[in-house]
Design a protein around this motif. Structure first.
Motif, PDB file in Angstrom:
ATOM      1  N   GLU A 228       0.810  -1.219   0.000  1.00 34.89           N
ATOM      2  CA  GLU A 228       0.000   0.000   0.000  1.00 34.89           C
ATOM      3  C   GLU A 228       0.842   1.267   0.000  1.00 34.89           C
ATOM      4  O   GLU A 228       0.470   2.262  -0.625  1.00 34.89           O
ATOM      5  N   TRP A 231       1.685   2.155  -3.497  1.00 35.63           N
ATOM      6  CA  TRP A 231       0.548   2.747  -4.205  1.00 35.63           C
ATOM      7  C   TRP A 231       0.358   4.212  -3.814  1.00 35.63           C
ATOM      8  O   TRP A 231       0.023   5.060  -4.659  1.00 35.63           O
ATOM      9  N   SER A 235       0.357   7.443  -6.388  1.00 39.61           N
ATOM     10  CA  SER A 235      -0.702   8.458  -6.461  1.00 39.61           C
ATOM     11  C   SER A 235      -0.150   9.856  -6.299  1.00 39.61           C
ATOM     12  O   SER A 235      -0.596  10.804  -6.964  1.00 39.61           O
ATOM     13  N   ASP A 264      -3.376  -5.727  -9.804  1.00 43.49           N
ATOM     14  CA  ASP A 264      -2.370  -4.673  -9.708  1.00 43.49           C
ATOM     15  C   ASP A 264      -2.250  -3.905 -11.025  1.00 43.49           C
ATOM     16  O   ASP A 264      -2.068  -2.674 -11.025  1.00 43.49           O
ATOM     17  N   ASP A 266      -4.652  -3.413 -13.215  1.00 42.13           N
ATOM     18  CA  ASP A 266      -5.837  -2.556 -13.330  1.00 42.13           C
ATOM     19  C   ASP A 266      -5.753  -1.362 -12.381  1.00 42.13           C
ATOM     20  O   ASP A 266      -6.151  -0.238 -12.738  1.00 42.13           O
ATOM     21  N   ARG A 267      -5.215  -1.592 -11.200  1.00 39.13           N
ATOM     22  CA  ARG A 267      -5.112  -0.491 -10.237  1.00 39.13           C
ATOM     23  C   ARG A 267      -4.119   0.558 -10.728  1.00 39.13           C
ATOM     24  O   ARG A 267      -4.376   1.766 -10.621  1.00 39.13           O
TER      25      ARG A 267
END
Length: 283
Positions: A228, A231, A235, A264, A266-267
């Motif tokens: 996380e 990620w 962002s 992952d 797709d994210r």
């Protein structure tokens, strides 16, 4: 050279273990990254496999043996073969690491960090520029993980910035490497991002790691889902840098269900599509 590069979308590192799954899910993988050295001097089945992949989606070579920090110049034979590979697959760029991997005829078998000094950065920048010009498309330079941090005149971010002062190359920012280094060596990843030329960031690597059994060190294993905190860094990065593409790396402990990797992919695509600015090239 960087401003006109395409937005490739959400890609996956090609590994033979994933070949069947890639074939079955190619409509949801925007592009593939291949290990350069697997295809440089292999005119037979390996090259045919590569050309078959190219018929499905864009291909970008990612190398480990450019060895920009080695005592000797990169061999002309290597650069000639690399230029041919890039031309064969129509790659918009190629990439390698800010490291050295050999000394003379000795292959070190690992990505060795460079001494973080201005004169080293200057020499590496000049060599990177020469390699870019020899191959004919932009070269992206990747930050690596390092577990032993010797005293140096420059921080990691300062060293990367100094290298970029001496070349016109782009950056491949490995956010997992950044996270691992920041945790192991006690610096802020946000301050790192504040200190490097974000306008040079073209591509991002995403991977998973783990903590060593004693819990004293973070490890970059490429053998787990993207965590996380990585990620979160992605962002933040896409708000500030012209990131054109992401690449998911998985080298071990491949999941039986490809849906884990697809999630992952797709994210990452969703993060790119939600970033400010034009992302018309992302599919």
């Amino acid at each position: 050279m960087l401003s006109g590069l395409p937005c490739l979308g959400s890609g996956l590192g090609y590994r033979p273990e994933l070949a069947a799954a890639i074939g079955d899910h190619s409509d949801r993988i925007d592009w593939l990254e291949v290990i350069t050295e697997h295809y440089l001097f292999e005119p037979g089945d390996q090259r045919e496999t590569l050309l078959d992949l190219r018929r499905r989606c864009p291909i970008v070579p990612h190398g480990v043996e450019l060895s920009l920090g080695a005592p000797e110049e990169t061999a002309g034979r290597y650069l000639d073969a690399l230029a041919q590979l890039v031309a064969d697959v129509g790659a918009p760029w190629f990439s390698d690491h800010l490291s050295f991997t050999r000394a003379g005829d000795v292959a070190l078998g690992t990505l060795v960090p460079l001494p973080r000094a201005r004169e080293v950065a200057r020499e590496v920048g000049h060599r990177a520029q020469a390699a870019q010009e020899a191959v004919g498309v932009p070269l992206l330079l990747e930050n690596i993980t390092y577990y032993l941090d010797l005293p140096a005149p420059l921080t990691e971010a300062q060293f990367i910035t100094e290298v970029m002062e001496h070349c016109e190359c782009g950056l491949l920012l490995d956010l997992t490497n950044l996270d691992v280094n920041a945790r192991n060596h006690g610096y802020s990843p946000e301050e790192f991002l504040d200190s490097i030329p974000l306008e040079r960031v073209v591509q991002v690597h995403l991977a998973g790691g783990e903590d060593d059994p004693a819990g004293a060190m973070a490890l970059d294993t490429h053998a787990a889902p993207v965590p996380e905190q990585v990620w979160t860094l992605l962002s933040e990065l896409v708000k500030r840098a012209p990131v054109r593409t992401t690449l998911l790396e998985r080298d071990a402990l491949f999941p039986e269900d490809f849906a884990e990797l697809q999630a992952d992919l797709d994210r990452a695509r969703a993060v790119l599509l939600g970033a400010p600015g034009t992302r018309a090239g992302v599919v």
